[in-house]
Design a protein around this motif. Structure first.
Motif, short mmCIF file in Angstrom:
data_model
loop_
_atom_site.label_atom_id
_atom_site.label_comp_id
_atom_site.label_asym_id
_atom_site.label_seq_id
_atom_site.Cartn_x
_atom_site.Cartn_y
_atom_site.Cartn_z
N GLU A 146 0.82 -1.21 0.00
CA GLU A 146 0.00 0.00 0.00
C GLU A 146 0.86 1.26 0.00
O GLU A 146 0.46 2.29 -0.55
CB GLU A 146 -0.92 -0.01 1.23
N ALA A 147 2.06 1.11 0.60
CA ALA A 147 2.97 2.26 0.62
C ALA A 147 3.82 2.32 -0.64
O ALA A 147 4.68 3.21 -0.76
CB ALA A 147 3.87 2.20 1.85
N GLY A 148 3.62 1.36 -1.56
CA GLY A 148 4.38 1.35 -2.80
C GLY A 148 5.78 0.82 -2.65
O GLY A 148 6.63 1.03 -3.53
N GLN A 149 6.06 0.11 -1.56
CA GLN A 149 7.42 -0.41 -1.31
C GLN A 149 7.55 -1.89 -1.69
O GLN A 149 8.63 -2.45 -1.60
CB GLN A 149 7.76 -0.24 0.17
N MET A 150 6.46 -2.53 -2.13
CA MET A 150 6.52 -3.95 -2.47
C MET A 150 5.54 -4.23 -3.61
O MET A 150 4.44 -3.67 -3.63
CB MET A 150 6.18 -4.83 -1.26
N ALA A 151 5.99 -5.10 -4.48
CA ALA A 151 5.15 -5.45 -5.62
C ALA A 151 4.06 -6.42 -5.19
O ALA A 151 4.19 -7.17 -4.21
CB ALA A 151 6.00 -6.08 -6.72
N VAL B 132 17.27 -11.13 8.87
CA VAL B 132 16.72 -10.98 7.51
C VAL B 132 15.31 -10.41 7.59
O VAL B 132 14.92 -9.54 6.78
CB VAL B 132 16.72 -12.33 6.77
N LYS B 133 14.52 -10.88 8.55
CA LYS B 133 13.15 -10.40 8.70
C LYS B 133 13.13 -8.91 9.02
O LYS B 133 12.31 -8.14 8.49
CB LYS B 133 12.44 -11.19 9.81
N GLU B 134 14.04 -8.50 9.90
CA GLU B 134 14.11 -7.08 10.25
C GLU B 134 14.52 -6.25 9.04
O GLU B 134 13.94 -5.18 8.78
CB GLU B 134 15.10 -6.89 11.40
N GLN B 135 15.48 -6.77 8.30
CA GLN B 135 15.93 -6.04 7.12
C GLN B 135 14.85 -6.02 6.04
O GLN B 135 14.72 -5.04 5.29
CB GLN B 135 17.22 -6.68 6.57
N PHE B 136 14.06 -7.12 5.98
CA PHE B 136 12.98 -7.17 5.00
C PHE B 136 11.92 -6.10 5.28
O PHE B 136 11.42 -5.44 4.37
CB PHE B 136 12.35 -8.56 4.99
N THR B 137 11.58 -5.96 6.56
CA THR B 137 10.57 -4.95 6.92
C THR B 137 11.06 -3.54 6.64
O THR B 137 10.25 -2.62 6.46
CB THR B 137 10.20 -5.09 8.40
N LEU B 138 12.40 -3.37 6.58
CA LEU B 138 12.97 -2.06 6.27
C LEU B 138 13.21 -1.89 4.78
O LEU B 138 13.69 -0.84 4.33
CB LEU B 138 14.30 -1.87 7.03
N GLY B 139 12.89 -2.96 4.02
CA GLY B 139 13.08 -2.89 2.58
C GLY B 139 14.48 -3.16 2.12
O GLY B 139 14.83 -2.89 0.96
N LEU B 140 15.32 -3.73 3.01
CA LEU B 140 16.72 -3.99 2.66
C LEU B 140 16.96 -5.39 2.13
O LEU B 140 18.03 -5.66 1.59
CB LEU B 140 17.60 -3.75 3.90
N LYS B 141 15.98 -6.27 2.28
CA LYS B 141 16.10 -7.64 1.77
C LYS B 141 14.87 -7.96 0.92
O LYS B 141 13.77 -7.46 1.19
CB LYS B 141 16.16 -8.65 2.92
N ASN B 142 15.09 -8.78 -0.11
CA ASN B 142 13.97 -9.11 -0.99
C ASN B 142 13.24 -10.35 -0.49
O ASN B 142 13.65 -11.02 0.47
CB ASN B 142 14.46 -9.30 -2.43
N ILE B 143 12.17 -10.67 -1.19
CA ILE B 143 11.30 -11.77 -0.79
C ILE B 143 12.01 -13.12 -0.85
O ILE B 143 11.80 -14.01 -0.03
CB ILE B 143 10.02 -11.78 -1.65
#
Length: 453
Positions: free
Chosen positions: A190-195, A401-412
């Motif tokens: 919704e914030a446009g940070q993830m496809a 990795v989970k923390e970095q993912f929530t910050l947009g630093l790691k991909n799915i």
């Protein structure tokens, strides 16, 4: 002896087991412990009950064989009524004779008291009694083996339930993590940070984890049903098992050496006891076969008397006068028996040699089983220690990795890989933990006869 005492005391647990059954029927919150399951199984299992009947039958045969050593005493009597409808009698007269025909009925009674005692038969009867006594001991060993088999099944099911209960907890925690990540992914989309496609991957992963949780819970329910069926609880659907937490020190507890475990097992295992008894019985059978060469000496004594209405004396007087006392000594010496004794001796000798081989085979089987349980437990303990360290490392890595993912630093892809690594590590920890617990418990049951975690 300790094992035999425990099996004998099982009858005292019937009231407790019945109370447990009542709890299962009326109180769904009651959770069965391992000891309660074992006690109930031993008190109610049909095979164990049949084993008790076999012991009683063997004891009865042994008592009967003991009776053969005692003298026998029997009383017999016979009574006969005779009737001659045209009996003729001749009467002498002064001028000749006269023949008359009349109906004549007579009654006679005979009485006999007979005693017999086999004084010597080459020891055959005494050895047959000893053989029957060994049959009774073998029946007890067979019942113990059946009870141990039931305990082993209960133990395996119980540990499997503990494993699946922990696996369900891991699956539930994994699902909770997947749902949290999905929620975070939707917020980022919704914030446009993830496809949208990446959010779909998170949703698919959550659905897969939900399916894993349901499958684990279903398997847990099926295993509980299997345990209930072993306990032969068939009139209730309310059945649950206590799932105690097993600390690390119990999982990695010190194990005995293979020699110590083998020495203990040799004193307690029923198959070893049965093999020893079979060997002793084979020696007795060989001696029984040899007794065919020896004479048989027996004594007999008897008292007979009787009376007949045709005799005009009083019945009491007839019985007194007709008393006949006899005493006899009987000696039977075998000379030629068509090689029957020789054949019986040959068969008994072969059976004795076979029993020695069976005894050795039983000892070898015990050693192999002890060694297998011990090696499996040692290996699983080592794997558990390594798996615990690997799980901790995987958890720290996934948390990062989970923390970095929530910050947009790691991909799915990196997130999924970290989560998969953690799940694999958790499953390895559980598998090695309960493999170690089960094999240590089976080793303890196999050697000491006690089912405990």
């Amino acid at each position: 002896m300790r094992r035999a005492k425990r099996i004998a005391a099982t009858a005292l647990l019937l009231a407790t087991a019945a109370n447990h059954a009542g709890l299962a029927q009326t109180d769904a919150s009651h959770k069965w412990t391992l000891q309660e399951c074992v006690d109930y199984a031993l008190a109610n299992n049909i095979e164990v009950k049949s084993g008790s009947l076999q012991i009683e039958q063997a004891d009865a045969q042994a008592d009967g064989a003991t009776g053969q050593l005692l003298p026998s005493l029997s009383f017999s009597t016979s009574h006969n009524l005779g009737w001659r409808p045209w009996s003729q009698s001749t009467v002498a007269l002064s001028g000749g004779t006269m023949t008359t025909t009349q109906s004549d009925a007579t009654y006679s009674g005979n009485y006999a008291l007979q005693a017999n005692w086999t004084v010597w038969d080459g020891g055959r009867t005494r050895r047959e009694r000893d053989s029957y006594r060994l049959d009774a001991e073998k029946a007890k060993a067979s019942k113990t083996a059946t009870a141990l088999s039931i305990e082993e099944q209960v133990l395996q099911y119980y540990v499997q339930i503990l494993y699946e209960a922990d696996a369900a907890k891991v699956a539930d925690s994994t699902l909770a993590t997947s749902q949290a990540l999905l929620k975070r992914g939707e917020e980022m989309m919704e914030a446009g940070q993830m496809a949208k496609v990446e959010v779909a991957q998170l949703a698919a992963q959550a659905a897969q984890d939900r399916y894993r949780l349901v499958s684990t819970q279903t398997q847990l329910a099926n295993t509980k049903t299997g345990l209930k069926q072993i306990l032969e609880i068939i009139k209730t659907t309310d059945f649950d098992v206590a799932t105690p937490d097993i600390p690390d020190e119990d999982v990695t507890r010190p194990l005995p050496t293979v020699d110590d475990a083998f020495a203990t097992a040799m004193e307690t295992r029923p198959e070893v006891r049965d093999a020893i008894l079979s060997s002793e019985q084979a020696e007795i059978q060989e001696r029984i076969a040899r007794s065919g060469h020896y004479p048989t000496i027996s004594l007999s004594a008897g008292v007979q008397t009787g009376h007949n209405s045709a005799d005009h004396d009083d019945v009491g007087e007839q019985i007194k006068q007709n008393v006949n006392n006899t005493v006899g000594l009987n000696i039977n010496v075998p000379i030629i028996d068509n090689r029957q004794t020789r054949t019986n001796k040959a068969k008994a000798q072969i059976q004795r040699r076979q029993s020695e081989l069976d005894k050795q085979n039983a000892e070898n089987s015990v050693y192999k089983q002890v060694e297998t349980y011990l090696l499996n437990a040692q290996s699983a303990q080592a794997q558990y220690i390594a798996a615990k360290a690997n799980e901790e490392s995987a958890k720290q890595s996934f948390d990062l990795v989970k923390e970095q993912f929530t910050l947009g630093l790691k991909n799915i892809a990196e997130l999924m890989q970290g989560k998969s690594n953690l799940l694999t590590a958790q499953q390895q920890t559980l598998q090695s933990k309960y493999t170690a617990v089960l094999n240590a418990a089976l080793l303890n049951l196999y050697t000491s006869g006690e089912a405990a975690l």
